[in-house]
Design a protein around this motif. Structure first.
Motif, short mmCIF file in Angstrom:
data_model
loop_
_atom_site.label_atom_id
_atom_site.label_comp_id
_atom_site.label_asym_id
_atom_site.label_seq_id
_atom_site.Cartn_x
_atom_site.Cartn_y
_atom_site.Cartn_z
N ASP A 32 0.85 -1.19 0.00
CA ASP A 32 0.00 0.00 0.00
C ASP A 32 0.89 1.24 0.00
O ASP A 32 1.94 1.25 0.64
CB ASP A 32 -0.88 0.04 1.25
CG ASP A 32 -1.91 -1.07 1.29
OD1 ASP A 32 -2.34 -1.51 0.21
OD2 ASP A 32 -2.28 -1.50 2.39
N ASP A 46 -2.87 6.60 -2.02
CA ASP A 46 -3.71 5.49 -1.55
C ASP A 46 -3.92 4.40 -2.59
O ASP A 46 -5.05 4.02 -2.89
CB ASP A 46 -5.06 6.01 -1.04
CG ASP A 46 -4.90 6.97 0.12
OD1 ASP A 46 -4.05 6.70 1.00
OD2 ASP A 46 -5.61 8.00 0.17
N LYS A 69 -6.57 1.77 -3.73
CA LYS A 69 -6.63 0.75 -2.69
C LYS A 69 -8.03 0.17 -2.52
O LYS A 69 -8.22 -1.05 -2.47
CB LYS A 69 -6.13 1.31 -1.36
CG LYS A 69 -6.10 0.30 -0.24
CD LYS A 69 -5.55 0.91 1.04
CE LYS A 69 -5.58 -0.11 2.16
NZ LYS A 69 -5.07 0.45 3.41
N GLU A 70 -9.03 1.02 -2.45
CA GLU A 70 -10.40 0.55 -2.24
C GLU A 70 -10.85 -0.36 -3.38
O GLU A 70 -11.48 -1.39 -3.15
CB GLU A 70 -11.35 1.75 -2.12
CG GLU A 70 -12.78 1.37 -1.79
CD GLU A 70 -13.67 2.58 -1.61
OE1 GLU A 70 -14.84 2.51 -2.04
OE2 GLU A 70 -13.21 3.60 -1.05
N GLU A 73 -8.94 -3.71 -3.16
CA GLU A 73 -9.48 -4.51 -2.05
C GLU A 73 -10.75 -5.24 -2.48
O GLU A 73 -10.92 -6.42 -2.18
CB GLU A 73 -9.81 -3.61 -0.85
CG GLU A 73 -8.63 -3.15 -0.06
CD GLU A 73 -8.98 -2.19 1.05
OE1 GLU A 73 -8.26 -2.20 2.05
OE2 GLU A 73 -9.96 -1.42 0.93
N LYS A 74 -11.63 -4.54 -3.19
CA LYS A 74 -12.90 -5.13 -3.64
C LYS A 74 -12.68 -6.24 -4.66
O LYS A 74 -13.55 -7.09 -4.85
CB LYS A 74 -13.81 -4.06 -4.24
CG LYS A 74 -14.35 -3.08 -3.24
CD LYS A 74 -15.21 -2.03 -3.92
CE LYS A 74 -15.71 -1.01 -2.93
NZ LYS A 74 -16.49 0.05 -3.59
#
Length: 90
Positions: A32, A46, A69-70, A73-74
């Protein structure tokens, strides 16, 4: 078989967490941070990188996913599924 930096890299890969890749266990990494792609003027904040590497006598194969990142992650399960689906024709 190997000496010096190559053997050091192989030893370090062996210490990483493992995930299924090419019907074997591949070395898995997750980072990250800020990401500055080739030719980009500024780093993006991010971000996450997922990567897996499989070292074999005939080849070394890498797969990576990089993005916000989001979003990564998904989609980590989809990354795992893709890595498990990769095959090599001989």
């Amino acid at each position: 078989m190997y000496e010096g930096p190559v053997q050091d890299l192989i030893d370090e890969l062996g210490k990483l967490p493992k995930k299924a890749f090419l019907n074997r266990e591949g070395a898995f990494v997750k980072f990250d941070g800020d990401f500055k792609g080739v030719g980009a003027a500024e780093a993006r904040k991010d971000f996450r990188l997922l990567g897996i590497v499989q070292e074999a006598p005939e080849f070394t194969l890498f797969v990576k996913m990089t993005g916000p990142k989001e979003l990564v992650e998904k989609n980590e399960a989809a990354f795992d599924q893709f890595c498990q689906s990769v095959t090599i024709k001989r």
